[in-house]
Design an enzyme around this catalytic site. Sequence first.
Site, PDB file in Angstrom:
ATOM      1  N   ASN A 114      66.498   0.155  32.264  1.00 15.85           N
ATOM      2  CA  ASN A 114      65.699   1.378  32.334  1.00 15.85           C
ATOM      3  C   ASN A 114      65.855   2.154  33.641  1.00 15.85           C
ATOM      4  OD1 ASN A 114      64.361  -0.914  33.404  1.00 15.85           O
ATOM      5  ND2 ASN A 114      62.386   0.103  33.286  1.00 15.85           N
ATOM      6  N   GLU A 118      59.984  -9.301  38.646  1.00 13.96           N
ATOM      7  CA  GLU A 118      59.150  -8.175  38.240  1.00 13.96           C
ATOM      8  C   GLU A 118      59.282  -8.104  36.731  1.00 13.96           C
ATOM      9  OE1 GLU A 118      58.133  -5.063  36.578  1.00 13.96           O
ATOM     10  OE2 GLU A 118      59.807  -4.094  37.598  1.00 13.96           O
ATOM     11  N   CYS A 153      58.219   0.011  33.296  1.00 15.08           N
ATOM     12  CA  CYS A 153      57.302  -1.117  33.475  1.00 15.08           C
ATOM     13  C   CYS A 153      55.915  -0.699  33.941  1.00 15.08           C
ATOM     14  CB  CYS A 153      57.907  -2.129  34.440  1.00 15.08           C
ATOM     15  SG  CYS A 153      58.336  -1.444  36.043  1.00 15.08           S
TER      16      CYS A 153
END
Length: 483
Positions: A161, A257, A291
């Site tokens: 992304n 993450e 995210c």
Amino acid sequence: MIIDLLDKKVNTKGMLIGESWVDTPMQLPVFNPFSGNHVYSISCAEEEHVYKALESAEKGKIISKNLSPLDRSEIINKVVNLLKERKEEFTKVIVNEGVKTKREAGKEVDRCINTLTLCGEEAKRVIGETVPFAAFEGGSSKKGHYVYDPIGIITAITPFNDPLNLVAHKLGPAIAAGNAVILKPSDFTPISGIKLGELFLEAGLPYHILNIITGPIDNFGDILVTDSRIDMVSFTGGSKSGEVIAKAAGVKKIGMELGSSSPVIVMNDVDVEAVAKNCIGGMVWAAGQNCVGVKRMYVHDTIYDSFKEKIINLSKAVKLGNPEDDSTDMGPIINQEAISEIERSIENLVKGGYKVLCGGKRVGNGIEPTIIEGDFDNKLNGKEEIFGPVATISRVNSLEEGITASNDSPYGLHAGIFTNNIEHAFKASNELQCGGVMINDSSDYRIDMMPFGGVKKSGIGREGVRSAIREMSSTKIICFNLK
């Protein structure tokens, strides 16, 4: 789908192993998510390639450690200058292989420039502190300090992304700290990372410090995670993959993450239209494949109907289309499997009592911005990350209900609260269970210097340049007995 090298009709990218770019007979195609066109091909690593990369990295960690902080800083700064010169080229690559519009891709290149600029600055500031040994009885004859040593070899695994800036968030701090890195970029968007690696070499980074492995992980298994020569695994991706990596890694440092279901609380003392615009921006950036994107909105009862009307109208006004078109607001979903997964998630919410207010349908290779209404205490609340332009909206009667609903999730990356009441702002920032609270901004806000990471299933450790350098270093205490 893997194709034979002899059949390739597009540009191919090899792997960086040691001092060579390595092509393999079998290639993995990279598709443009909007058009579906086959735009690049990448080499497919086998076990032998990974082991050679590890052998190279063992040399690289010595070379990197012996580079002076000034040398590391100057190399990174040269990358920054090269990237500034080639911004348009990198913007086109991000659009061609990824999910961002041209406007979003350009901003990602700008952020990458900022990330690496910070890395160049921090490379000269990896400093420790003196330790007052004399503060303890019997220590009067002792003097000492601690320093940060490079940790060694870091495996860096990055997602699709943010295919350029998230690579920079791993390569930049790792090199600034004096480590060697083996990069494994996403199979969907590998070209941005490979091209950034080319810039590092062009800027004078010695061979062996950086190695790049590409292709399906099924070809070489978990070597990049389990091998004893790896000192740290830095991973950005989904929670399920993170759990697998954590279990397999063994005794080594891990930075992760992971997933999220970011909430936003909207109190009744705000400009409703301005807040709705902010939330929509946080919801549709990168087509919701983000995210920290807005996923859950908890809106105070007294402004709920007005806010709901505005958020629906704004969602319907978002223009989907060709990401190369300047007028396009939102680009595609990464692939058809991901679209099907978003549709499944929407269907599950509807079965569980939620109601689709707008959107939810496929448009070409994308999904319409989708607002889904449900009770704040619905049992499905925040339990699943929907990686697309989908957000739920719920009515709450108080800040306490908003905080309770926000925390009712296995995730805890970012949260936002909109209020002009300072007591509400402090209460929320104190009680929200997450890695970052954005006050009068959506959960989507981030700058690259700040510590970044989550709690619960949203991750381990912190990124952000200075924080990442600390994570990618080991603390060594040095003590002199002067007697």
